[in-house]
Design a protein around this motif. Structure first.
Motif, PDB file in Angstrom:
ATOM      1  N   PRO A   5       0.801  -1.222   0.000  1.00 32.25           N
ATOM      2  CA  PRO A   5       0.000   0.000   0.000  1.00 32.25           C
ATOM      3  C   PRO A   5       0.831   1.268   0.000  1.00 32.25           C
ATOM      4  CG  PRO A   5       0.029  -0.991   2.182  1.00 32.25           C
ATOM      5  CD  PRO A   5       0.711  -1.952   1.268  1.00 32.25           C
ATOM      6  N   GLY A   6       2.091   1.177   0.416  1.00 34.00           N
ATOM      7  CA  GLY A   6       2.904   2.381   0.439  1.00 34.00           C
ATOM      8  C   GLY A   6       4.224   2.156   1.138  1.00 34.00           C
ATOM      9  N   GLN A   7       5.083   3.149   1.009  1.00 34.96           N
ATOM     10  CA  GLN A   7       6.366   3.117   1.680  1.00 34.96           C
ATOM     11  C   GLN A   7       6.461   4.355   2.559  1.00 34.96           C
ATOM     12  OE1 GLN A   7       9.359   2.878  -1.363  1.00 34.96           O
ATOM     13  NE2 GLN A   7       8.771   0.815  -1.999  1.00 34.96           N
ATOM     14  N   PHE A   8       6.822   4.144   3.820  1.00 33.33           N
ATOM     15  CA  PHE A   8       6.861   5.234   4.786  1.00 33.33           C
ATOM     16  C   PHE A   8       8.194   5.170   5.534  1.00 33.33           C
ATOM     17  CE2 PHE A   8       2.583   3.814   4.061  1.00 33.33           C
ATOM     18  CZ  PHE A   8       1.874   4.983   3.851  1.00 33.33           C
ATOM     19  N   ARG A   9       8.797   6.320   5.721  1.00 36.56           N
ATOM     20  CA  ARG A   9      10.075   6.375   6.427  1.00 36.56           C
ATOM     21  C   ARG A   9      10.066   7.573   7.366  1.00 36.56           C
ATOM     22  NH1 ARG A   9      15.909   7.966   3.883  1.00 36.56           N
ATOM     23  NH2 ARG A   9      17.237   7.365   5.643  1.00 36.56           N
ATOM     24  N   PHE A  10      10.171   7.306   8.654  1.00 39.80           N
ATOM     25  CA  PHE A  10      10.261   8.361   9.657  1.00 39.80           C
ATOM     26  C   PHE A  10      11.725   8.556  10.048  1.00 39.80           C
ATOM     27  CE2 PHE A  10       5.856   7.092  10.190  1.00 39.80           C
ATOM     28  CZ  PHE A  10       5.210   8.290  10.459  1.00 39.80           C
ATOM     29  N   LEU A  11      12.116   9.823  10.233  1.00 38.90           N
ATOM     30  CA  LEU A  11      13.467  10.139  10.671  1.00 38.90           C
ATOM     31  C   LEU A  11      13.396  11.183  11.771  1.00 38.90           C
ATOM     32  CD1 LEU A  11      14.305  10.442   7.037  1.00 38.90           C
ATOM     33  CD2 LEU A  11      15.965   9.215   8.407  1.00 38.90           C
ATOM     34  N   LYS A  12      14.158  10.946  12.835  1.00 41.84           N
ATOM     35  CA  LYS A  12      14.271  11.903  13.923  1.00 41.84           C
ATOM     36  C   LYS A  12      15.482  12.796  13.685  1.00 41.84           C
ATOM     37  CE  LYS A  12      11.056  10.923  17.027  1.00 41.84           C
ATOM     38  NZ  LYS A  12      10.155  11.931  17.590  1.00 41.84           N
ATOM     39  N   SER A  13      15.321  14.088  13.935  1.00 42.36           N
ATOM     40  CA  SER A  13      16.468  14.984  13.851  1.00 42.36           C
ATOM     41  C   SER A  13      17.456  14.646  14.953  1.00 42.36           C
ATOM     42  CB  SER A  13      16.016  16.442  13.986  1.00 42.36           C
ATOM     43  OG  SER A  13      17.119  17.286  14.226  1.00 42.36           O
ATOM     44  N   ARG A  14      18.739  14.557  14.606  1.00 43.36           N
ATOM     45  CA  ARG A  14      19.761  14.326  15.618  1.00 43.36           C
ATOM     46  C   ARG A  14      19.990  15.587  16.454  1.00 43.36           C
ATOM     47  NH1 ARG A  14      24.643  10.889  12.634  1.00 43.36           N
ATOM     48  NH2 ARG A  14      23.567   8.872  12.586  1.00 43.36           N
ATOM     49  N   GLN A  15      19.864  16.751  15.799  1.00 42.66           N
ATOM     50  CA  GLN A  15      20.127  18.008  16.487  1.00 42.66           C
ATOM     51  C   GLN A  15      18.946  18.471  17.328  1.00 42.66           C
ATOM     52  OE1 GLN A  15      20.899  17.352  13.371  1.00 42.66           O
ATOM     53  NE2 GLN A  15      23.106  17.651  13.210  1.00 42.66           N
ATOM     54  N   ILE A  16      17.720  18.264  16.816  1.00 38.89           N
ATOM     55  CA  ILE A  16      16.504  18.649  17.535  1.00 38.89           C
ATOM     56  C   ILE A  16      15.618  17.410  17.589  1.00 38.89           C
ATOM     57  CG2 ILE A  16      14.646  20.354  17.740  1.00 38.89           C
ATOM     58  CD1 ILE A  16      16.090  22.072  15.676  1.00 38.89           C
ATOM     59  N   PRO A  17      15.813  16.520  18.569  1.00 39.12           N
ATOM     60  CA  PRO A  17      15.136  15.221  18.578  1.00 39.12           C
ATOM     61  C   PRO A  17      13.612  15.301  18.538  1.00 39.12           C
ATOM     62  CG  PRO A  17      16.902  15.282  20.193  1.00 39.12           C
ATOM     63  CD  PRO A  17      16.739  16.676  19.687  1.00 39.12           C
ATOM     64  N   GLU A  18      13.056  16.438  18.937  1.00 35.70           N
ATOM     65  CA  GLU A  18      11.594  16.572  18.926  1.00 35.70           C
ATOM     66  C   GLU A  18      11.037  16.710  17.507  1.00 35.70           C
ATOM     67  OE1 GLU A  18      13.381  18.087  22.678  1.00 35.70           O
ATOM     68  OE2 GLU A  18      13.683  18.544  20.553  1.00 35.70           O
ATOM     69  N   VAL A  19      11.882  17.033  16.544  1.00 40.26           N
ATOM     70  CA  VAL A  19      11.455  17.224  15.151  1.00 40.26           C
ATOM     71  C   VAL A  19      11.530  15.894  14.411  1.00 40.26           C
ATOM     72  CG1 VAL A  19      12.019  18.339  12.952  1.00 40.26           C
ATOM     73  CG2 VAL A  19      12.141  19.648  15.085  1.00 40.26           C
ATOM     74  N   THR A  20      10.435  15.542  13.725  1.00 36.70           N
ATOM     75  CA  THR A  20      10.345  14.286  12.980  1.00 36.70           C
ATOM     76  C   THR A  20      10.007  14.575  11.523  1.00 36.70           C
ATOM     77  OG1 THR A  20       9.521  13.160  14.956  1.00 36.70           O
ATOM     78  CG2 THR A  20       9.237  12.017  12.855  1.00 36.70           C
ATOM     79  N   VAL A  21      10.675  13.880  10.622  1.00 36.68           N
ATOM     80  CA  VAL A  21      10.407  13.997   9.181  1.00 36.68           C
ATOM     81  C   VAL A  21       9.828  12.680   8.682  1.00 36.68           C
ATOM     82  CG1 VAL A  21      11.510  14.144   6.900  1.00 36.68           C
ATOM     83  CG2 VAL A  21      12.131  15.773   8.696  1.00 36.68           C
ATOM     84  N   LEU A  22       8.794  12.774   7.851  1.00 44.11           N
ATOM     85  CA  LEU A  22       8.204  11.603   7.207  1.00 44.11           C
ATOM     86  C   LEU A  22       8.366  11.720   5.698  1.00 44.11           C
ATOM     87  CD1 LEU A  22       6.338   9.076   6.898  1.00 44.11           C
ATOM     88  CD2 LEU A  22       4.390  10.664   6.988  1.00 44.11           C
ATOM     89  N   ILE A 228      -2.724   6.413  20.623  1.00 41.55           N
ATOM     90  CA  ILE A 228      -1.733   6.198  19.571  1.00 41.55           C
ATOM     91  C   ILE A 228      -0.628   7.247  19.662  1.00 41.55           C
ATOM     92  CG2 ILE A 228      -1.343   6.317  17.078  1.00 41.55           C
ATOM     93  CD1 ILE A 228      -2.507   3.685  17.853  1.00 41.55           C
ATOM     94  N   ASN A 229      -1.001   8.517  19.912  1.00 40.57           N
ATOM     95  CA  ASN A 229       0.004   9.573  20.054  1.00 40.57           C
ATOM     96  C   ASN A 229       0.926   9.287  21.237  1.00 40.57           C
ATOM     97  OD1 ASN A 229      -0.858  11.083  17.856  1.00 40.57           O
ATOM     98  ND2 ASN A 229      -2.215  12.378  19.067  1.00 40.57           N
ATOM     99  N   ALA A 230       0.346   8.874  22.362  1.00 39.08           N
ATOM    100  CA  ALA A 230       1.158   8.555  23.541  1.00 39.08           C
ATOM    101  C   ALA A 230       2.028   7.330  23.277  1.00 39.08           C
ATOM    102  CB  ALA A 230       0.251   8.319  24.749  1.00 39.08           C
ATOM    103  N   ALA A 231       1.475   6.374  22.557  1.00 39.19           N
ATOM    104  CA  ALA A 231       2.239   5.173  22.232  1.00 39.19           C
ATOM    105  C   ALA A 231       3.430   5.505  21.352  1.00 39.19           C
ATOM    106  CB  ALA A 231       1.331   4.156  21.538  1.00 39.19           C
ATOM    107  N   ARG A 232       3.227   6.409  20.397  1.00 37.61           N
ATOM    108  CA  ARG A 232       4.346   6.808  19.532  1.00 37.61           C
ATOM    109  C   ARG A 232       5.469   7.440  20.346  1.00 37.61           C
ATOM    110  NH1 ARG A 232       3.991  11.761  15.345  1.00 37.61           N
ATOM    111  NH2 ARG A 232       6.163  12.322  15.631  1.00 37.61           N
ATOM    112  N   GLN A 233       5.118   8.254  21.341  1.00 35.61           N
ATOM    113  CA  GLN A 233       6.132   8.859  22.199  1.00 35.61           C
ATOM    114  C   GLN A 233       6.870   7.791  23.001  1.00 35.61           C
ATOM    115  OE1 GLN A 233       7.195  12.237  22.461  1.00 35.61           O
ATOM    116  NE2 GLN A 233       8.797  11.074  23.516  1.00 35.61           N
ATOM    117  N   ALA A 234       6.124   6.798  23.481  1.00 35.91           N
ATOM    118  CA  ALA A 234       6.757   5.711  24.228  1.00 35.91           C
ATOM    119  C   ALA A 234       7.703   4.915  23.333  1.00 35.91           C
ATOM    120  CB  ALA A 234       5.684   4.794  24.823  1.00 35.91           C
ATOM    121  N   LEU A 235       7.317   4.713  22.076  1.00 35.63           N
ATOM    122  CA  LEU A 235       8.196   4.032  21.126  1.00 35.63           C
ATOM    123  C   LEU A 235       9.443   4.869  20.865  1.00 35.63           C
ATOM    124  CD1 LEU A 235       5.500   2.790  18.575  1.00 35.63           C
ATOM    125  CD2 LEU A 235       6.789   1.354  20.168  1.00 35.63           C
ATOM    126  N   ASP A 236       9.261   6.191  20.762  1.00 38.71           N
ATOM    127  CA  ASP A 236      10.416   7.082  20.599  1.00 38.71           C
ATOM    128  C   ASP A 236      11.398   6.917  21.752  1.00 38.71           C
ATOM    129  OD1 ASP A 236       9.281   8.098  18.310  1.00 38.71           O
ATOM    130  OD2 ASP A 236       8.660  10.007  19.187  1.00 38.71           O
TER     131      ASP A 236
END
Length: 277
Positions: A5-22, A228-236
């Protein structure tokens, strides 16, 4: 063979860990309606991005900027003949409050909310794509990424023309906020409709009507979204997916996998592996 159905890639900023790119590329995948706690700044790269947000349906062709305010309910899917490709940057409000305020020249502007969901603006698009480049290729300094964030904030304030805050809170909004705060404080518990309506001091009938009108979701959908939002933070933070599933009330890991994937395009394990350093 079944087409993915699709390809998804999440990346966390190393410099600003709170910033996420999809980075997302998809054809048959449909996001469920959901909301993020962060600002979401996106650019459609290929195909057409069709989605519901702010009570309206939108169509975004290549080059368009998509802006979703925090907690703005939306869904999404490919609306054209070809595959959809886009990038999205998720930034917590706390990372932007000072930047919005500085760009607008007034402290209250830190509570910025855009009235536009689709924006055609070359400078804004360039700032978003530059931040995506810095995070994706792990280049530049923290200052470089903060500068890209400032360019995004400044352009949004400039595009808005005049500052628009969240405005005066009405009594129904205040009552619903009590219910929302109760949900966030009891995410690991079995919350009932009675609990929420009592917390809001409303009958179940009026509570349901007001809640759906305010959030474009049923209370059940909203609770699930918050979990789901809280779970994503826990996974982070590195918590194992099976532990997260149990903590936030999913029946089992399979149930958690299905729900998480319908919002983030991948399973919790795949997400955790995607953001690993």
């Amino acid at each position: 063979m079944t087409k993915p159905p699709g390809q998804f890639r999440f990346l966390k900023s190393r410099q600003i860990p709170e910033v996420t790119v999809l980075h997302a590329a998809m054809d048959d995948f449909h996001y469920d309606r959901h909301a993020h706690e962060e600002y979401a700044f996106g650019v459609t790269l290929a195909g057409r991005q069709d989605f519901f947000s702010g009570g309206r349906f939108h169509r975004s062709p290549p080059g368009n900027v998509i802006l979703l305010n925090p907690e703005e309910v939306h869904d999404g899917h490919s609306g054209g003949d070809g595959p959809l490709g886009y990038v999205m940057v998720y930034v917590p409000p706390v990372q932007l409050e000072t930047l919005f305020a500085d760009a607008a020249g007034r402290e209250a502007a830190g509570r910025f909310r855009s009235r536009d969901t689709l924006i055609q603006d070359q400078a804004l698009r360039g700032a978003i794509l530059e931040l995506v480049r810095l995070v994706t290729h792990r280049v530049g300094s923290r200052l470089d990424q903060e500068h890209a964030l400032y360019r995004i904030a400044a352009r949004l304030v400039q595009h808005q023309g005049k500052f628009q805050s969240s405005g005066t809170v009405s009594r129904p909004e205040a009552l619903l906020k009590r219910a929302k705060d109760y949900i966030l404080a009891h995410l690991e518990e079995d919350v009932s409709l009675d609990d929420l309506s009592q917390e809001a001091h409303l009958s179940k009938y009026h509570f349901l009507r007001l809640f759906r009108r305010q959030f474009a979701m049923t209370p059940h959908q909203y609770v699930l979204n918050c979990r789901i939002n809280a779970a994503r933070q826990a996974l982070d933070d590195g918590a194992p997916p099976n532990e997260v599933a149990m903590r936030y009330g999913f029946a089992d890991l399979s149930h958690f996998n299905r729900r998480f994937k319908r919002i983030h395009g991948m399973t919790p394990y795949q997400y955790q592996r995607s953001i690993a350093p």
